[in-house]
Design a protein around this motif. Structure first.
Motif, PDB file in Angstrom:
ATOM      1  N   LYS A  98       0.476  -0.522   0.118  1.00  0.00           N
ATOM      2  CA  LYS A  98       0.099   0.398   0.128  1.00  0.00           C
ATOM      3  C   LYS A  98       1.192   0.968  -0.331  1.00  0.00           C
ATOM      4  CE  LYS A  98      -3.672  -2.271   2.376  1.00  0.00           C
ATOM      5  NZ  LYS A  98      -4.665  -2.541   3.323  1.00  0.00           N
ATOM      6  N   GLU A 100       0.260   5.623  -1.377  1.00  0.00           N
ATOM      7  CA  GLU A 100      -0.147   6.964  -1.185  1.00  0.00           C
ATOM      8  C   GLU A 100       0.798   8.478  -2.065  1.00  0.00           C
ATOM      9  OE1 GLU A 100      -2.696  10.490   1.740  1.00  0.00           O
ATOM     10  OE2 GLU A 100      -2.433   8.237   2.221  1.00  0.00           O
ATOM     11  N   PHE A 106      -3.594   3.751  -2.566  1.00  0.00           N
ATOM     12  CA  PHE A 106      -2.845   2.995  -3.664  1.00  0.00           C
ATOM     13  C   PHE A 106      -2.813   1.459  -3.077  1.00  0.00           C
ATOM     14  CE2 PHE A 106       1.204   4.660  -4.351  1.00  0.00           C
ATOM     15  CZ  PHE A 106       2.046   3.993  -4.748  1.00  0.00           C
ATOM     16  N   THR A 107      -3.500   0.435  -3.762  1.00  0.00           N
ATOM     17  CA  THR A 107      -3.001  -1.005  -3.235  1.00  0.00           C
ATOM     18  C   THR A 107      -2.365  -1.696  -4.264  1.00  0.00           C
ATOM     19  OG1 THR A 107      -4.512  -0.679  -1.668  1.00  0.00           O
ATOM     20  CG2 THR A 107      -4.197  -3.209  -2.198  1.00  0.00           C
ATOM     21  N   LEU A 108      -1.681  -2.593  -4.551  1.00  0.00           N
ATOM     22  CA  LEU A 108      -1.135  -3.465  -5.617  1.00  0.00           C
ATOM     23  C   LEU A 108      -0.766  -4.769  -4.871  1.00  0.00           C
ATOM     24  CD1 LEU A 108       1.707  -0.699  -6.970  1.00  0.00           C
ATOM     25  CD2 LEU A 108      -0.508  -1.186  -7.778  1.00  0.00           C
ATOM     26  N   THR A 170      -5.704  -3.199 -12.960  1.00  0.00           N
ATOM     27  CA  THR A 170      -4.799  -2.961 -12.137  1.00  0.00           C
ATOM     28  C   THR A 170      -4.834  -0.552 -11.350  1.00  0.00           C
ATOM     29  OG1 THR A 170      -2.498  -2.984 -11.026  1.00  0.00           O
ATOM     30  CG2 THR A 170      -3.489  -2.328 -13.624  1.00  0.00           C
ATOM     31  N   PRO A 171      -4.704  -0.902 -10.556  1.00  0.00           N
ATOM     32  CA  PRO A 171      -4.041   0.282  -9.855  1.00  0.00           C
ATOM     33  C   PRO A 171      -2.864   0.572 -10.192  1.00  0.00           C
ATOM     34  CG  PRO A 171      -4.188  -1.546  -8.102  1.00  0.00           C
ATOM     35  CD  PRO A 171      -4.959  -2.388  -9.020  1.00  0.00           C
ATOM     36  N   LYS A 174      -1.156   4.014 -11.375  1.00  0.00           N
ATOM     37  CA  LYS A 174      -1.431   5.280 -10.692  1.00  0.00           C
ATOM     38  C   LYS A 174       0.487   4.938 -10.540  1.00  0.00           C
ATOM     39  CE  LYS A 174      -5.494   6.664  -8.547  1.00  0.00           C
ATOM     40  NZ  LYS A 174      -6.262   6.149  -7.004  1.00  0.00           N
ATOM     41  N   ASP A 193      -8.980   5.313 -16.559  1.00  0.00           N
ATOM     42  CA  ASP A 193      -9.580   4.026 -16.017  1.00  0.00           C
ATOM     43  C   ASP A 193      -9.193   3.050 -16.571  1.00  0.00           C
ATOM     44  OD1 ASP A 193     -11.041   4.577 -18.148  1.00  0.00           O
ATOM     45  OD2 ASP A 193     -12.726   4.817 -17.396  1.00  0.00           O
TER      46      ASP A 193
END
Length: 195
Positions: A98, A100, A106-108, A170-171, A174, A193
């Motif tokens: 995690k 920021e 965000f979490t990967l 996937t996040p 970012k 997105d």
């Protein structure tokens, strides 16, 4: 998925983040570029020394480097990435990190065969595992910047259905946009997105 899967996933993530991309292989001459991406380095042989030294010279002059490790070994990791490996061990199962940034939290999550316990000596921690172990870091390197990840995101995401689009996208996008900003690259795509 293998190496080709990691490279394909890198291509898709880079395109989603608006990064221009072209491939060069370890034996090729390192082309001039503002950004270099080395996904999911694996094995003990790693990158040929001549290519690695040429790449680091370009970073020292102002380029940005991102690299991640699957089970690979990188000599002089502290000098390059500002982190030290405390220990390495086999791992089974997913890892979650995690972080920021300006866009929020965000979490990967990804699968990785190796657990690397690292200590940031000079690097800024951008994301960490649930136990506080740094997972993604950044450090200045001469006039350039190095982003380092213990998460082989590219290889792991290549194996996940829906990693490119829709609600399960996937996040990591970012994070890739942050790398593009660090390299002062304009984002070519307007969609953020994953579609």
């Amino acid at each position: 998925a293998g190496r080709a899967g990691a490279q394909f996933q890198l291509l898709v993530l880079a395109a989603q983040a608006g990064l221009p991309i072209r491939f060069a292989w370890g034996g090729d001459e390192v082309p001039d570029a503002p950004l270099y991406l080395m996904p999911s380095i694996a094995g003990g042989r790693g990158v040929p020394r001549r290519a690695w030294m040429s790449l680091l010279e370009k970073v020292e002059k102002g380029a940005v480097l991102y690299f991640s490790l699957e089970d690979g070994i990188v000599a002089e990791l502290e000098r390059i990435a500002g982190v030290e490996i405390v220990h390495r061990s086999r791992r089974s199962g997913p890892i979650t990190a995690k972080g920021e940034d300006r866009g929020g939290a965000f979490t990967l999550s990804c699968d990785t065969p190796v657990h690397m316990k690292i200590r940031a000596t000079r690097a800024t921690i951008l994301a960490e595992e649930e136990d506080g172990n740094p997972a993604i870091t950044a450090v200045d390197y001469g006039k350039g910047r190095v982003f380092f990840s213990t998460l082989p995101l590219e290889l792991s995401l290549a194996k996940k259905e829906g990693a490119f689009h829709g609600p399960r996208a996937t996040p990591a996008l970012k994070f890739w946009q942050r790398i593009a900003e660090a390299a002062a690259l304009p984002c070519a795509l307007t969609k953020r997105d994953g579609r």
